[in-house]
Design a protein around this motif. Structure first.
Motif, PDB file in Angstrom:
ATOM      1  N   ASP A  61       0.857  -1.193   0.000  1.00 26.74           N
ATOM      2  CA  ASP A  61       0.000   0.000   0.000  1.00 26.74           C
ATOM      3  C   ASP A  61       0.888   1.237   0.000  1.00 26.74           C
ATOM      4  OD1 ASP A  61       0.961   0.380   2.544  1.00 26.74           O
ATOM      5  OD2 ASP A  61      -0.808  -0.456   3.539  1.00 26.74           O
ATOM      6  N   SER A  62       0.285   2.415   0.112  1.00 30.87           N
ATOM      7  CA  SER A  62       1.063   3.647  -0.063  1.00 30.87           C
ATOM      8  C   SER A  62       1.552   4.231   1.269  1.00 30.87           C
ATOM      9  CB  SER A  62       0.222   4.695  -0.798  1.00 30.87           C
ATOM     10  OG  SER A  62      -0.915   4.993  -0.016  1.00 30.87           O
ATOM     11  N   ARG A  63       1.382   3.490   2.363  1.00 29.50           N
ATOM     12  CA  ARG A  63       1.773   4.033   3.670  1.00 29.50           C
ATOM     13  C   ARG A  63       3.285   4.028   3.869  1.00 29.50           C
ATOM     14  NH1 ARG A  63      -0.246   0.682   8.034  1.00 29.50           N
ATOM     15  NH2 ARG A  63       0.611   2.290   9.393  1.00 29.50           N
ATOM     16  N   ILE A  64       3.718   4.974   4.708  1.00 33.09           N
ATOM     17  CA  ILE A  64       5.092   4.928   5.203  1.00 33.09           C
ATOM     18  C   ILE A  64       4.989   4.617   6.695  1.00 33.09           C
ATOM     19  CG2 ILE A  64       7.188   6.274   5.664  1.00 33.09           C
ATOM     20  CD1 ILE A  64       6.579   7.953   3.197  1.00 33.09           C
ATOM     21  N   THR A  65       5.802   3.663   7.167  1.00 32.97           N
ATOM     22  CA  THR A  65       5.873   3.407   8.611  1.00 32.97           C
ATOM     23  C   THR A  65       7.329   3.524   9.037  1.00 32.97           C
ATOM     24  OG1 THR A  65       6.327   1.037   8.549  1.00 32.97           O
ATOM     25  CG2 THR A  65       4.003   1.694   8.380  1.00 32.97           C
TER      26      THR A  65
END
Ligand code: C5P
Length: 321
Positions: A61-65
């Motif tokens: 997905d497009s999330r940054i963690t």
């Protein structure tokens, strides 16, 4: 996980780890505050052998963690205020075509050894590591020259963290020229129980009367480094921010005295502090200086390191990564 709707994804790594060094300023000449709020500098950076490792893993997905392990991990922000996060976001926005249409996200993991808020460019090193790792993830050129303009947008010390070695930094410290350095240096670093904020130290520098000599290029130091004359190097170390850092943390004065008395060639505040750096002549005196400093209540930890070290370097990943 490979995303099959983009054939180039097959050629891209999914996980990349980059090792980045801390820095010490051998000289830090600070000029008067400019209208943009920054101070012009003439500084000599040296990268030293205390390292963070930054690992980027692509997400579906497009999330940054962001997760952090290692020393003082609990003091490191894990949101978009972290420079490593900003570095990934910058590459994703500036190099959207290479990054890929799906704007995939990444998991960032930082394994920390560089002191947090210690004047050793810990946050900047992580930003440099994240830039190189993000460039490798999307197969951008990852040479320091290519990434330099992006690095300078993230922070004044980030360009040096890309290149490492020994360099003269002018402007905000981001306009770099390599300095020839013969021989290697042994250092002992004493970190403090409490960090210091860089803007606060520059503010106190202004309050204490600002620049005296200004951003003068330290030619004596450059010449000593080029000759490999360690005693002359020790005599030429300087830091215009030291008085401001000691004004904010008077206990640093004792740290400097104890390190020098224990046999260091010299000691100074590293960058904006509060870490104190001691140049030592050999491995035996490194141990003695380190032991003497460890006994001080205001010293959190001591670290022995060598310099100059390399800049941000991709580590070989596991096969298939
Ligand atoms: O560039 P960086 O984010 O590391 O700078 C942090 C702060 O340190 C700046 O906002 C500024 O207050 C101060 N600074 C400065 N002059 C410099 C570098 C930093 O005043 N050359």
């Amino acid at each position: 996980m490979v995303m099959m709707d983009d054939p180039f994804d097959l050629l891209r790594p999914t996980t990349v780890t980059v090792r980045v060094s801390a820095k010490v300023n051998l000289a830090l000449g600070v000029g008067s505050r400019a209208p943009d709020g920054f101070h012009p500098l003439a500084t000599i950076f040296e990268a030293i052998s205390i390292y963070d490792e930054v690992t980027l893993t692509r997400r579906d997905d497009s999330r940054i963690t962001l997760t952090v392990s290692g020393e003082d991990a609990d003091q490191v922000p894990t949101d978009e205020t972290n420079l490593a996060w900003q570095a990934v976001d910058l590459i994703r926005n500036e190099c959207a075509a290479e990054w890929g249409d799906r704007r995939h996200g990444v998991d960032i993991h930082v394994d920390k050894s560089i002191p947090v808020a210690g004047g050793m460019a810990g946050g900047s090193a992580d930003a440099a590591g994240a830039l190189v790792a993000a460039a490798a993830l999307c197969r951008l050129p990852d040479s320091p020259e290519e990434l330099q303009p992006l690095a300078a947008r993230l922070g004044s010390d980030v360009p040096f963290c890309l290149t490492g070695g020994v360099a003269l930094g002018r402007g905000r410290g981001d306009r770099l020229a390599p300095v020839i350095c013969r021989g290697r240096h042994r250092w002992v670093f004493a970190t403090s129980t409490r960090g210091l904020s860089t803007p606060a130290v520059y503010r106190r520098f202004d309050e204490l009367g600002g620049s005296r000599a200004g951003e003068i290029v330290p030619n004596d130091l450059i010449s000593a480094l080029t000759r490999g004359d360690i005693d002359a190097v020790a005599d030429s170390l300087s830091n215009d921010l030291q008085a401001a850092a000691i004004d904010l943390r008077p206990e640093l004065e004792e740290v400097l005295t104890v390190g020098r008395q224990a046999g260091a060639l010299t000691g100074l505040v590293s960058g904006s502090g509060p870490t104190c750096a001691f140049l030592v002549p050999d491995a035996a005196s490194a141990k003695i200086v380190s032991a003497a400093l460890s006994r001080l209540s205001q010293v959190d930890r001591t670290r022995i390191a060598r310099g100059p070290a390399a800049g941000a370097q991709l580590l070989p990943g596991p096969v298939g990564s």
